[in-house]
Design a protein around this motif. Structure first.
Motif, mmCIF file in Angstrom:
data_model
loop_
_atom_site.group_PDB
_atom_site.id
_atom_site.type_symbol
_atom_site.label_atom_id
_atom_site.label_comp_id
_atom_site.label_asym_id
_atom_site.label_seq_id
_atom_site.Cartn_x
_atom_site.Cartn_y
_atom_site.Cartn_z
ATOM 1 N N ARG A 45 -63.333 -0.955 1.043
ATOM 2 C CA ARG A 45 -63.126 -0.018 -0.064
ATOM 3 C C ARG A 45 -64.451 0.408 -0.679
ATOM 4 O O ARG A 45 -64.603 1.538 -1.098
ATOM 5 N N ASP A 46 -65.363 -0.548 -0.799
ATOM 6 C CA ASP A 46 -66.611 -0.259 -1.498
ATOM 7 C C ASP A 46 -67.808 -0.625 -0.640
ATOM 8 O O ASP A 46 -67.839 -1.700 -0.054
ATOM 9 N N ILE A 55 -79.548 0.669 -7.142
ATOM 10 C CA ILE A 55 -78.484 1.270 -6.338
ATOM 11 C C ILE A 55 -78.837 2.714 -6.005
ATOM 12 O O ILE A 55 -79.124 3.517 -6.889
ATOM 13 N N ILE A 56 -78.849 3.046 -4.711
ATOM 14 C CA ILE A 56 -79.158 4.427 -4.317
ATOM 15 C C ILE A 56 -77.941 5.131 -3.719
ATOM 16 O O ILE A 56 -77.889 6.346 -3.671
ATOM 17 N N LEU A 57 -76.964 4.352 -3.260
ATOM 18 C CA LEU A 57 -75.771 4.970 -2.675
ATOM 19 C C LEU A 57 -74.562 4.059 -2.868
ATOM 20 O O LEU A 57 -74.664 2.848 -2.672
ATOM 21 N N THR A 58 -73.459 4.662 -3.317
ATOM 22 C CA THR A 58 -72.197 3.915 -3.338
ATOM 23 C C THR A 58 -71.165 4.770 -2.627
ATOM 24 O O THR A 58 -71.144 5.987 -2.782
ATOM 25 N N ALA A 59 -70.319 4.131 -1.840
ATOM 26 C CA ALA A 59 -69.266 4.876 -1.157
ATOM 27 C C ALA A 59 -67.939 4.190 -1.402
ATOM 28 O O ALA A 59 -67.818 2.979 -1.214
ATOM 29 N N ASP A 60 -66.956 4.962 -1.863
ATOM 30 C CA ASP A 60 -65.591 4.476 -1.954
ATOM 31 C C ASP A 60 -64.882 5.009 -0.716
ATOM 32 O O ASP A 60 -64.910 6.209 -0.476
ATOM 33 N N LEU A 61 -64.283 4.112 0.044
ATOM 34 C CA LEU A 61 -63.706 4.512 1.322
ATOM 35 C C LEU A 61 -62.203 4.272 1.347
ATOM 36 O O LEU A 61 -61.689 3.398 0.648
ATOM 37 N N GLY A 62 -61.515 5.034 2.179
ATOM 38 C CA GLY A 62 -60.080 4.859 2.357
ATOM 39 C C GLY A 62 -59.764 4.492 3.797
ATOM 40 O O GLY A 62 -60.668 4.334 4.627
ATOM 41 N N MET A 65 -61.168 6.225 7.293
ATOM 42 C CA MET A 65 -62.446 6.039 7.976
ATOM 43 C C MET A 65 -62.179 5.273 9.274
ATOM 44 O O MET A 65 -61.311 4.415 9.333
ATOM 45 N N PHE A 71 -72.638 4.915 9.548
ATOM 46 C CA PHE A 71 -73.183 5.918 8.640
ATOM 47 C C PHE A 71 -74.663 6.163 8.944
ATOM 48 O O PHE A 71 -75.375 5.246 9.342
ATOM 49 N N ARG A 87 -74.100 -4.035 0.882
ATOM 50 C CA ARG A 87 -72.962 -4.937 0.764
ATOM 51 C C ARG A 87 -71.656 -4.170 0.753
ATOM 52 O O ARG A 87 -71.605 -3.018 0.345
ATOM 53 N N TRP A 88 -70.620 -4.810 1.265
ATOM 54 C CA TRP A 88 -69.298 -4.168 1.248
ATOM 55 C C TRP A 88 -68.250 -5.150 0.754
ATOM 56 O O TRP A 88 -68.442 -6.367 0.793
ATOM 57 N N LEU A 89 -67.146 -4.587 0.265
ATOM 58 C CA LEU A 89 -66.008 -5.370 -0.206
ATOM 59 C C LEU A 89 -64.757 -4.685 0.311
ATOM 60 O O LEU A 89 -64.636 -3.467 0.202
ATOM 61 N N GLU B 102 -65.625 8.992 -0.684
ATOM 62 C CA GLU B 102 -66.248 9.560 -1.870
ATOM 63 C C GLU B 102 -67.610 8.882 -1.942
ATOM 64 O O GLU B 102 -67.690 7.682 -2.139
ATOM 65 N N THR B 104 -71.478 8.641 -3.469
ATOM 66 C CA THR B 104 -72.365 9.011 -4.575
ATOM 67 C C THR B 104 -73.770 8.519 -4.247
ATOM 68 O O THR B 104 -73.931 7.384 -3.803
ATOM 69 N N THR B 114 -73.984 11.162 7.856
ATOM 70 C CA THR B 114 -73.065 11.205 8.989
ATOM 71 C C THR B 114 -72.095 10.050 8.842
ATOM 72 O O THR B 114 -72.430 9.001 8.280
#
Lengths: 103, 152
Positions: A45-46, A55-62, A65, A71, A87-89, B102, B104, B114
């Motif tokens: 998810r994160d 923090i330079i990038l955060t991605a919320d994923l569903g 993907m 990436f 890191r991911w959760l 999403e 950021t 990508t």
């Protein structure tokens, strides 16, 4: 868990970073081919990327993907010794992290 | 008396450390569940952006295959020379959960990303870029030969 692979290469104007994460990314709609039972949802998810602790990038994923998310992104510049932390959760509260030091 | 103070101190430190760990976990877990809920693309899109004006812009460059043999893995590249883009949304119109990601990012990164997405069937892949208060949209039609099983 060692699920995260990080690679970088220097382009003319950018440092390109590639991130490969081993993860099933099940959206809960697939069926087990043998038993026919639904495979429970299990996806990241994160995703958070930090450079030298910021923090330079955060991605919320569903669940849309693909399996083993991959990436690429481009840092405007990087210096030797800069540290990238990823890191991911996931939805089952499992997590992993990895660190990468630029050469 | 000294022992009591010592125990109190230990208790406070432990409680503090636990709180920190919990908070750290929370900050990583603030996943916007409703954005990623199942539903029709138009409804989800409306729920997220409301009635805000969204301009089409070819300045948001999208690279996607015209024909995807395998819907389970469709590569997407998003890039732009526009400044001040802080967020990208990737939508797959016909997927049961239309919002795929999403993302950021801050100014230390170029507008370049990508990723690989799943596609249930042929449809538009829509990217919304947030530039300050403004929203920009671009999309590509992708023909999917074989839908990613259980996609979306």
């Amino acid at each position: 868990m060692g699920s995260i692979k990080i690679r970088s290469r220097q382009l003319d104007d950018y440092t390109e970073i590639k991130l490969l994460i081993t993860h099933p990314m099940e959206n809960g709609r697939n069926r087990d081919p043998i038993s026919g039972a639904l495979i429970p949802a299990h996806f990241i998810r994160d995703l958070v990327v930090e450079l030298n602790g910021k923090i330079i990038l955060t991605a919320d994923l569903g669940g849309s993907m693909s399996m083993n998310p991959f990436f690429t992104f481009r840092l405007k510049r990087s210096e030797t010794g800069d540290r990238l932390h990823v890191r991911w959760l996931d939805n089952l509260e499992l997590s992993d992290s990895a660190e990468y030091v630029f050469e | 008396m000294l022992r009591r103070r010592f125990l109190q101190l230990i208790f406070r430190v432990t409680a503090g450390a636990c709180a920190t760990v919990l908070c750290a976990k929370k900050s990583l877990a603030d996943w916007p569940e409703k954005h990623f809920s199942k539903g029709d693309f138009a409804d989800s899109f409306q729920q997220l952006f409301g009635d805000r004006t969204i301009d089409y812009s070819e300045a948001i460059r999208l690279v996607l295959p015209e024909i995807a043999e395998n819907g389970a893995v469709v590569p997407i590249t998003i890039s732009s020379d526009l400044a001040d883009i802080q967020r990208l949304y990737i939508w797959v119109e016909k997927n049961p959960t239309p919002l795929a990601a999403e993302v950021t990012f801050d100014a230390s990164l170029a507008v370049y990303l990508t990723a690989r997405i799943k596609m249930a069937e042929s449809c538009h892949v829509v990217v919304i870029a947030q530039q300050g208060e403004q929203l920009l949209r671009n999309q590509r039609w992708v023909k999917v030969m074989q839908g990613g099983c259980g996609t979306g």
